[in-house]
Design a protein around this motif. Structure first.
Motif, PDB file in Angstrom:
ATOM      1  N   PRO A   1       0.829  -1.216   0.000  1.00 28.27           N
ATOM      2  CA  PRO A   1       0.000   0.000   0.000  1.00 28.27           C
ATOM      3  C   PRO A   1       0.863   1.267   0.000  1.00 28.27           C
ATOM      4  CG  PRO A   1      -0.716  -1.520   1.714  1.00 28.27           C
ATOM      5  CD  PRO A   1       0.601  -2.006   1.214  1.00 28.27           C
ATOM      6  N   GLY A   2       0.217   2.402  -0.223  1.00 27.20           N
ATOM      7  CA  GLY A   2       0.902   3.690  -0.158  1.00 27.20           C
ATOM      8  C   GLY A   2       1.881   3.914  -1.284  1.00 27.20           C
ATOM      9  N   GLY A   3       1.525   3.458  -2.473  1.00 24.78           N
ATOM     10  CA  GLY A   3       2.409   3.668  -3.619  1.00 24.78           C
ATOM     11  C   GLY A   3       3.093   2.421  -4.099  1.00 24.78           C
ATOM     12  N   GLY A   4       2.832   1.270  -3.455  1.00 20.05           N
ATOM     13  CA  GLY A   4       3.425   0.020  -3.887  1.00 20.05           C
ATOM     14  C   GLY A   4       4.805  -0.213  -3.287  1.00 20.05           C
ATOM     15  N   PHE A   5       5.469  -1.275  -3.743  1.00 19.20           N
ATOM     16  CA  PHE A   5       6.780  -1.646  -3.203  1.00 19.20           C
ATOM     17  C   PHE A   5       7.836  -0.600  -3.552  1.00 19.20           C
ATOM     18  CE2 PHE A   5      10.806  -4.088  -3.437  1.00 19.20           C
ATOM     19  CZ  PHE A   5      10.852  -4.532  -2.130  1.00 19.20           C
ATOM     20  N   LEU A   6       7.676   0.062  -4.682  1.00 23.73           N
ATOM     21  CA  LEU A   6       8.608   1.108  -5.117  1.00 23.73           C
ATOM     22  C   LEU A   6       7.873   2.450  -5.194  1.00 23.73           C
ATOM     23  CD1 LEU A   6      10.502  -0.798  -7.932  1.00 23.73           C
ATOM     24  CD2 LEU A   6      11.627   0.353  -6.009  1.00 23.73           C
ATOM     25  N   PRO A   7       7.472   3.003  -4.055  1.00 20.60           N
ATOM     26  CA  PRO A   7       6.644   4.216  -4.089  1.00 20.60           C
ATOM     27  C   PRO A   7       7.365   5.429  -4.669  1.00 20.60           C
ATOM     28  CG  PRO A   7       7.392   3.767  -1.861  1.00 20.60           C
ATOM     29  CD  PRO A   7       7.757   2.577  -2.679  1.00 20.60           C
ATOM     30  N   ASN A   8       8.677   5.452  -4.576  1.00 18.94           N
ATOM     31  CA  ASN A   8       9.438   6.606  -5.065  1.00 18.94           C
ATOM     32  C   ASN A   8      10.294   6.268  -6.289  1.00 18.94           C
ATOM     33  OD1 ASN A   8       8.439   8.235  -2.941  1.00 18.94           O
ATOM     34  ND2 ASN A   8       9.984   7.387  -1.558  1.00 18.94           N
ATOM     35  N   GLY A   9       9.975   5.168  -6.944  1.00 16.91           N
ATOM     36  CA  GLY A   9      10.681   4.809  -8.170  1.00 16.91           C
ATOM     37  C   GLY A   9      11.953   4.017  -7.917  1.00 16.91           C
ATOM     38  N   LEU A  10      12.470   3.428  -8.982  1.00 17.25           N
ATOM     39  CA  LEU A  10      13.650   2.582  -8.869  1.00 17.25           C
ATOM     40  C   LEU A  10      14.889   3.369  -8.462  1.00 17.25           C
ATOM     41  CD1 LEU A  10      14.666  -0.318  -9.217  1.00 17.25           C
ATOM     42  CD2 LEU A  10      15.127   0.204 -11.624  1.00 17.25           C
ATOM     43  N   THR A  11      14.979   4.630  -8.874  1.00 15.90           N
ATOM     44  CA  THR A  11      16.163   5.424  -8.525  1.00 15.90           C
ATOM     45  C   THR A  11      16.278   5.653  -7.016  1.00 15.90           C
ATOM     46  OG1 THR A  11      14.925   7.479  -8.895  1.00 15.90           O
ATOM     47  CG2 THR A  11      16.227   6.625 -10.741  1.00 15.90           C
ATOM     48  N   SER A  12      15.169   5.534  -6.299  1.00 13.10           N
ATOM     49  CA  SER A  12      15.219   5.735  -4.847  1.00 13.10           C
ATOM     50  C   SER A  12      16.045   4.648  -4.163  1.00 13.10           C
ATOM     51  CB  SER A  12      13.808   5.770  -4.267  1.00 13.10           C
ATOM     52  OG  SER A  12      13.167   4.510  -4.411  1.00 13.10           O
ATOM     53  N   VAL A  13      16.092   3.458  -4.780  1.00  8.72           N
ATOM     54  CA  VAL A  13      16.920   2.380  -4.222  1.00  8.72           C
ATOM     55  C   VAL A  13      18.386   2.795  -4.250  1.00  8.72           C
ATOM     56  CG1 VAL A  13      17.651  -0.024  -4.526  1.00  8.72           C
ATOM     57  CG2 VAL A  13      15.260   0.613  -4.903  1.00  8.72           C
ATOM     58  N   TRP A  14      18.798   3.431  -5.354  1.00  6.02           N
ATOM     59  CA  TRP A  14      20.167   3.944  -5.462  1.00  6.02           C
ATOM     60  C   TRP A  14      20.397   5.107  -4.494  1.00  6.02           C
ATOM     61  CZ3 TRP A  14      20.769   8.836  -8.274  1.00  6.02           C
ATOM     62  CH2 TRP A  14      22.096   9.291  -8.305  1.00  6.02           C
ATOM     63  N   THR A  15      19.450   6.038  -4.428  1.00  2.00           N
ATOM     64  CA  THR A  15      19.621   7.205  -3.554  1.00  2.00           C
ATOM     65  C   THR A  15      19.740   6.790  -2.094  1.00  2.00           C
ATOM     66  OG1 THR A  15      18.250   8.469  -5.092  1.00  2.00           O
ATOM     67  CG2 THR A  15      18.659   9.445  -2.942  1.00  2.00           C
ATOM     68  N   ALA A  16      18.981   5.770  -1.691  1.00  2.00           N
ATOM     69  CA  ALA A  16      19.013   5.316  -0.297  1.00  2.00           C
ATOM     70  C   ALA A  16      20.377   4.753   0.095  1.00  2.00           C
ATOM     71  CB  ALA A  16      17.928   4.264  -0.067  1.00  2.00           C
ATOM     72  N   LEU A  17      21.178   4.361  -0.891  1.00  2.10           N
ATOM     73  CA  LEU A  17      22.514   3.843  -0.583  1.00  2.10           C
ATOM     74  C   LEU A  17      23.368   4.884   0.124  1.00  2.10           C
ATOM     75  CD1 LEU A  17      23.373   1.827  -3.823  1.00  2.10           C
ATOM     76  CD2 LEU A  17      22.987   0.896  -1.534  1.00  2.10           C
ATOM     77  N   SER A  18      23.044   6.169  -0.052  1.00  2.00           N
ATOM     78  CA  SER A  18      23.797   7.228   0.625  1.00  2.00           C
ATOM     79  C   SER A  18      23.660   7.130   2.137  1.00  2.00           C
ATOM     80  CB  SER A  18      23.323   8.608   0.154  1.00  2.00           C
ATOM     81  OG  SER A  18      21.962   8.823   0.503  1.00  2.00           O
ATOM     82  N   VAL A  19      22.617   6.458   2.608  1.00  2.00           N
ATOM     83  CA  VAL A  19      22.424   6.222   4.039  1.00  2.00           C
ATOM     84  C   VAL A  19      22.793   4.789   4.393  1.00  2.00           C
ATOM     85  CG1 VAL A  19      20.728   6.135   5.909  1.00  2.00           C
ATOM     86  CG2 VAL A  19      20.590   7.943   4.177  1.00  2.00           C
ATOM     87  N   VAL A  20      22.351   3.862   3.558  1.00  2.41           N
ATOM     88  CA  VAL A  20      22.462   2.441   3.869  1.00  2.41           C
ATOM     89  C   VAL A  20      23.903   1.988   4.044  1.00  2.41           C
ATOM     90  CG1 VAL A  20      22.151   0.137   2.858  1.00  2.41           C
ATOM     91  CG2 VAL A  20      20.268   1.780   2.840  1.00  2.41           C
TER      92      VAL A  20
END
Length: 487
Positions: free
Chosen positions: A202-221
């Motif tokens: 819910p709330g936009g699906g598994f990728l609510p902010n698009g595939l590029t958000s997986v890459w952007t999150a690496l800056s924290v992860v």
């Protein structure tokens, strides 16, 4: 005689030679030292920033981060087994890339680690205030710093013993959290139905902010995994370096990957991801409190506070160890005042520890009393140092693979060889490239680059003429005519 492999510290041993560190850590302690650094407070309080960036797909970010760390750890382990020396990957960079690289890597790592420990000390002081809200912040910071300094000053055996048990508490807490989370997701409790996987879409699906958000999150992860490098640093004080590093790196990589991927996966499965996105950093907002309350564990908030306090102290303890050993190595190679290279009768670099602790207290006070501009600059150096150190570790391996004989590379082979190292370099550069869209990473790139250029300038003007060039010799194939040595 075979040394027993348990948590009991070995009796103090005199250094093998003047100025040498004592080899008294067991391989179980070595593994826990790495976990002690890498399992920090971020996991227990929830990685709200990364979740807010990628939503449920943050699971993919942590999975990618675990794979990248596995590559760096494997490469680092292979070189450390061949060179179990003081200064570890800094000394290895000196040998394979040149003295300039050894100088830059060690100073960057020391500066970045000192800032990071300052953050952990502040976190520990805040968690103590959960029980004693009126206690002065400066006093609590001094108390935590004195505790970790005292443990490190006694002997490397006392440090290994303390870190083993502190890390064991963290590992136990993560295992209990994962077990309880799996129970709540797939089985449920008598008065609580199973959550299932419904919160992932819910709330936009598994990728609510698009595939590029997986890459952007690496800056924290990626920075959640920082600290695994300490395993290689401890090799110079490990009784059986080859076995310890080989076992520790293998165990560390799969445990970190499993713990982070499963724990984060359960967080976004048990709770709607928007509810934990960002987070206020308080213990009450921790997913651990939510899960422990659901399964009926009493005083869940206080229990979680105790866990994150232990996590912060453990991380500070292990990273102070790492920082002091790098400063000791710098002093030994004339890249820092020679005084910091001196050892106590127990083989402890006391002066390097005290100097590192003073830097930690300074960073902690800047953070605690909100000297935001200065502390933010220091954090930028810490972020940049991690990425550059990882790049230079991978670059060192490429030269090591060509220069070292095959026999030196068999103890911990790297699947794919140079191709794997190049893939690791591409991965680190992908993380660094998030500076294009993440302001914190952009600032780290500018400040960190400036700091690195300053280090190179100091090296060129002051250090290269006096720096010792006695890095360990490259390993060689054994002479078949040479009689075997008894170790």
């Amino acid at each position: 005689m075979t040394q027993t492999d348990n948590a009991t510290p070995l009796p103090p041993q005199p250094p093998a030679a003047a100025g040498e560190l004592v080899r008294s850590l067991t391989h179980r302690q070595t593994t826990m030292i790495g976990l002690g650094c890498a399992l920090g407070t971020g996991l227990f309080l929830g990685s709200g920033s990364a979740i807010g960036t990628a939503g449920p797909a943050v699971i993919l970010s942590y999975l990618a981060g675990a794979v990248l760390v596995a590559v760096i750890a494997r490469v680092l382990g292979a070189m450390t087994i061949a060179h179990p020396v003081r200064g570890t990957f800094g000394t290895i960079a000196h040998l394979y890339l040149g003295p300039w690289a050894g100088f830059v890597v060690r100073w960057l790592f020391w500066a970045g680690t000192t800032v990071a420990i300052g953050g952990e000390v502040v976190a520990a002081a805040i968690y103590l205030r959960h029980w004693w809200p009126q206690a002065p912040m400066a006093l609590l910071i001094a108390a935590v710093a004195a505790l970790v300094l005292g443990v490190n000053l006694v002997s490397v055996g006392s440090f290994g013993f303390a870190e083993f048990w502190l890390s064991s508490v963290k590992v136990t807490a993560v295992v209990v959290f994962i077990a309880a989370g799996l129970l709540l997701v797939f089985v449920g409790l008598p008065h609580t139905p199973a959550t299932g996987l419904g919160h992932l879409t819910p709330g936009g699906g598994f990728l609510p902010n698009g595939l590029t958000s997986v890459w952007t999150a690496l800056s924290v992860v990626m920075f959640a995994f920082v600290g695994f490098e300490t395993v290689s640093i401890s090799a110079a004080e490990t009784a059986d370096p080859a076995r310890a590093v080989r076992t520790a790196m293998r165990a560390l990589v799969w445990r970190l990957g499993l713990f982070y991927v499963l724990a984060i996966g359960l967080i976004v499965t048990l709770v709607p991801w928007r509810d934990v996105a960002g987070g206020d950093g308080s213990v009450d907002s921790s997913p651990f409190v939510h899960v422990f309350t659901q399964v009926g564990i009493p005083a869940a908030a206080s229990l979680t506070n105790a866990i994150v306090l232990i996590a912060a102290v453990s991380s500070a303890n292990a990273q102070l160890y790492a920082a002091s050993r790098f400063l000791h190595s710098l002093g030994h190679d004339r890249c820092a005042p020679a005084a910091v290279a001196r050892l106590s009768r127990r083989g402890v670099p006391v002066r390097a520890l005290v100097v590192s602790a003073a830097g930690i207290v300074a960073a902690a006070l800047l953070a605690a009393f909100e000297v935001a501009g200065v502390f933010d600059l220091l954090v930028s150096v810490a972020i940049f140092s991690v990425l550059l150190v990882w790049l230079l570790i991978l670059a060192s391996y490429l030269v090591f693979r060509r220069a070292a004989p095959p026999a030196a590379q068999r103890d911990l082979p790297v699947w794919g060889g140079a191709w794997t190292a190049w893939a690791g370099i591409a991965g680190v550069l992908a993380v660094a490239s998030t500076a294009a869209v993440v302001p914190v990473m952009a600032r780290a790139a500018w400040v960190g680059s400036g700091f690195t250029l300053a280090l190179l300038l100091v090296y060129a003007l002051k250090v290269r003429h006096v720096m010792r060039r006695d890095a360990p010799a490259a390993p060689r194939d054994p002479d078949p005519q040479e009689a075997p040595r008894v170790h």
